[in-house]
Design an enzyme around this catalytic site. Structure first.
Site, mmCIF file in Angstrom:
data_model
loop_
_atom_site.group_PDB
_atom_site.id
_atom_site.type_symbol
_atom_site.label_atom_id
_atom_site.label_comp_id
_atom_site.label_asym_id
_atom_site.label_seq_id
_atom_site.Cartn_x
_atom_site.Cartn_y
_atom_site.Cartn_z
ATOM 1 N N LYS A 98 -14.551 75.965 -26.502
ATOM 2 C CA LYS A 98 -15.902 76.456 -26.812
ATOM 3 C C LYS A 98 -15.939 77.980 -26.771
ATOM 4 C CE LYS A 98 -17.713 72.308 -24.672
ATOM 5 N NZ LYS A 98 -18.435 71.477 -25.624
ATOM 6 N N HIS B 234 -24.599 67.682 -18.277
ATOM 7 C CA HIS B 234 -23.697 66.980 -19.198
ATOM 8 C C HIS B 234 -23.070 65.816 -18.421
ATOM 9 C CE1 HIS B 234 -19.991 66.482 -21.625
ATOM 10 N NE2 HIS B 234 -20.632 67.109 -22.601
ATOM 11 N N GLN C 26 -20.982 76.324 -21.412
ATOM 12 C CA GLN C 26 -21.791 76.958 -22.464
ATOM 13 C C GLN C 26 -22.146 78.399 -22.117
ATOM 14 O OE1 GLN C 26 -22.103 75.641 -25.284
ATOM 15 N NE2 GLN C 26 -21.655 73.487 -24.884
ATOM 16 N N CYS D 248 -24.129 63.996 -24.901
ATOM 17 C CA CYS D 248 -23.579 63.667 -23.580
ATOM 18 C C CYS D 248 -24.530 64.082 -22.462
ATOM 19 C CB CYS D 248 -22.212 64.305 -23.357
ATOM 20 S SG CYS D 248 -20.998 63.806 -24.569
ATOM 21 N N ASP E 15 -20.979 74.410 -13.850
ATOM 22 C CA ASP E 15 -20.385 74.026 -15.127
ATOM 23 C C ASP E 15 -20.715 75.153 -16.109
ATOM 24 O OD1 ASP E 15 -19.942 73.112 -17.663
ATOM 25 O OD2 ASP E 15 -21.100 71.273 -17.463
HETATM 26 N N1 PMP Z 1 -20.340 70.740 -19.775
HETATM 27 C C1 PMP Z 1 -21.042 71.205 -20.803
HETATM 28 C C2 PMP Z 1 -22.324 71.940 -20.531
HETATM 29 C C3 PMP Z 1 -20.592 71.001 -22.100
HETATM 30 O O1 PMP Z 1 -21.297 71.478 -23.134
HETATM 31 C C4 PMP Z 1 -19.383 70.294 -22.308
HETATM 32 C C5 PMP Z 1 -18.867 70.019 -23.700
HETATM 33 N N2 PMP Z 1 -19.833 69.518 -24.562
HETATM 34 C C6 PMP Z 1 -18.671 69.856 -21.198
HETATM 35 C C7 PMP Z 1 -19.178 70.095 -19.944
HETATM 36 C C8 PMP Z 1 -17.389 69.118 -21.319
HETATM 37 O O2 PMP Z 1 -16.405 69.928 -21.913
HETATM 38 P P1 PMP Z 1 -15.036 69.301 -22.411
HETATM 39 O O3 PMP Z 1 -15.395 68.115 -23.262
HETATM 40 O O4 PMP Z 1 -14.408 70.406 -23.193
HETATM 41 O O5 PMP Z 1 -14.264 68.932 -21.197
#
Ligand code: PMP
Length: 401
Positions: free
Chosen positions: A222, A119, A199, A359, A196
């Site tokens: 999430k 991401h 998910q 993203c 990270d």
């Molecule tokens: N890493 C992953 C794998 C994600 O799916 C996301 C959110 N789409 C993020 C990081 C970033 O999370 P946040 O926007 O809540 O900071």
């Protein structure tokens, strides 16, 4: 669609935000169970007060609730101590915190290793750090079915690598990385491992000690909790050696104009009035999913994702991405149809999916598409959602001929 095996669990009735909707965008943000909404309402209502400073009873009680939330978070990921839990705004802030504190020890010639499916929040903070320190960034390749290629990653590691930073579960493909293996490889060359876990935490049990990670980051929203709160877990010895991040109230021991001394971790990394209610709501969300059981949730989502994949595969001119054994996230593209059009037509059917690059633009490049359509499941999802997704896709086919 053929006869379906019975669902393992669906908690739709717990979620006032779901109702009759086929909400298949849980990987972007999850709907909230009533238990979380109630906890937030009480924390902003009859329980509300500041933390850590008040001498009155309500503030002391709220401080206990806030610190109890830290304990809940520690138990949730099996941290060795609640002092290893730093409350942050979310995964994005967690990774930026590591890059801007621990990362400032790095110097020109040092390397970090990312993967192609990250991401943007696990790419851009390291690029900003590269601009400041002159480090180099390497990118591990993916297998033919677009999972992290652990063997290729191992082969790339050298003693110059100080950090490996990888997603536990891809937000686009649902693929699950072998974190324990990557941790062993990183540590063998003296590098740290940042995971990270955005998910992963909503859909599988996470034990940071068993995984062998050094940093683990995730967002509350999430995980069926509030927005604006998340967790950075860091192994105690690493965290206590990290310099402060933002300066301000709460993170200090004493302040004079000549010299300021800082509080120990985790307080040192939580300047200012924290997201008190967010932490309480997040703890309620962790209690909620723990009561269902992460293994149950994992099995439920894999069942639905497997079913969706099996049925989507029958649609000609539809391309499925990611490995077969993915967790509850399914990405696909249809020849001659932009994913945004898929999303718009599905919306007319009461089916919410995500369409775009998620993203993860470098991953889109590897997949050879500008964007995908993504269906992602949660504890409130059931087989009727998959059926409605497929009916919507059939309509897309009719419209686009
Ligand atoms: N890493 C992953 C794998 C994600 O799916 C996301 C959110 N789409 C993020 C990081 C970033 O999370 P946040 O926007 O809540 O900071």
């Amino acid at each position: 669609m053929n006869a379906l095996t019975p669902i393992t669990v669906s908690r739709r009735a717990d979620f006032p935000g779901v109702g009759a909707w086929a909400y298949l965008d849980s990987a972007a943000t999850a709907q909230k169970p009533q238990a979380v909404i109630d906890a937030i309402a009480a924390a902003y209502g009859s329980e509300y007060a500041t933390v850590h400073r008040g001498v009155y009873a309500r503030s002391a009680t709220m401080t206990e609730r806030f610190e109890a939330a830290r304990n809940t978070a520690a138990r949730f990921i099996n941290a060795a101590s609640a002092n290893e839990i730093v409350f942050v705004r979310g995964a994005t802030e967690a990774i930026n915190l590591v890059a801007q504190t621990w990362g400032m020890n790095l110097k020109a010639g040092d390397r970090i290793l990312l993967t192609r499916l990250e991401h943007h929040s696990n790419i851009v903070p390291w690029q900003l750090l590269r601009d400041r320190t002159g480090i180099e960034i390497d990118v591990a390749t993916l297998t033919a079915d677009h999972r992290i290629d652990e063997a290729a990653l191992e082969a790339m590691l050298t003693p110059a690598h100080k950090l490996v930073a990888v997603a536990h579960v891809s937000n686009v493909l649902g693929s699950v990385a072998d974190i324990a293996r990557i941790a062993r490889a990183a540590h063998a060359v003296g590098a740290k491992l940042l995971v990270d876990g955005c998910q992963a935490v909503p859909r599988m049990g996470v034990d940071v000690q068993a995984l062998g990670a050094d940093f683990y980051a995730f967002s509350g929203h999430k995980l069926y909790g509030p927005t604006g709160i998340g967790v950075l877990w860091t192994r105690g010895d690493v965290l206590s050696a990290m310099p402060p991040w933002q300066g301000g109230g709460s993170m200090i021991e004493t302040v004079t104009f000549e010299k300021t001394t800082y509080a120990p971790a985790p307080t040192r990394f939580e300047a200012g009035t924290p997201h008190i209610v967010g932490a309480v709501g997040l703890a309620a969300a962790m209690d909620y999913v723990s009561a269902i059981g992460l293994d149950t949730i994992d099995a439920h989502e894999r069942h639905l994702a497997g079913l969706a994949r099996a049925e989507l595969r029958k649609v000609n001119s539809l391309r499925l991405f990611g490995p077969e054994d993915s967790s509850g996230i399914v990405s696909f593209a249809m020849e001659g149809v932009h994913p945004h059009d898929i999303g718009t037509i599905l919306d007319e059917e009461g089916v919410a999916i995500r369409a775009g690059h998620h993203c993860a633009q470098p991953l889109m490049e590897a997949l050879g598409v500008p964007a995908t359509a993504r269906a992602s499941f949660g504890v409130y999802s059931d087989e009727s959602d998959v059926e409605r997704l497929l009916r919507g896709i059939a309509r897309v086919k009719r419209i686009f001929g």
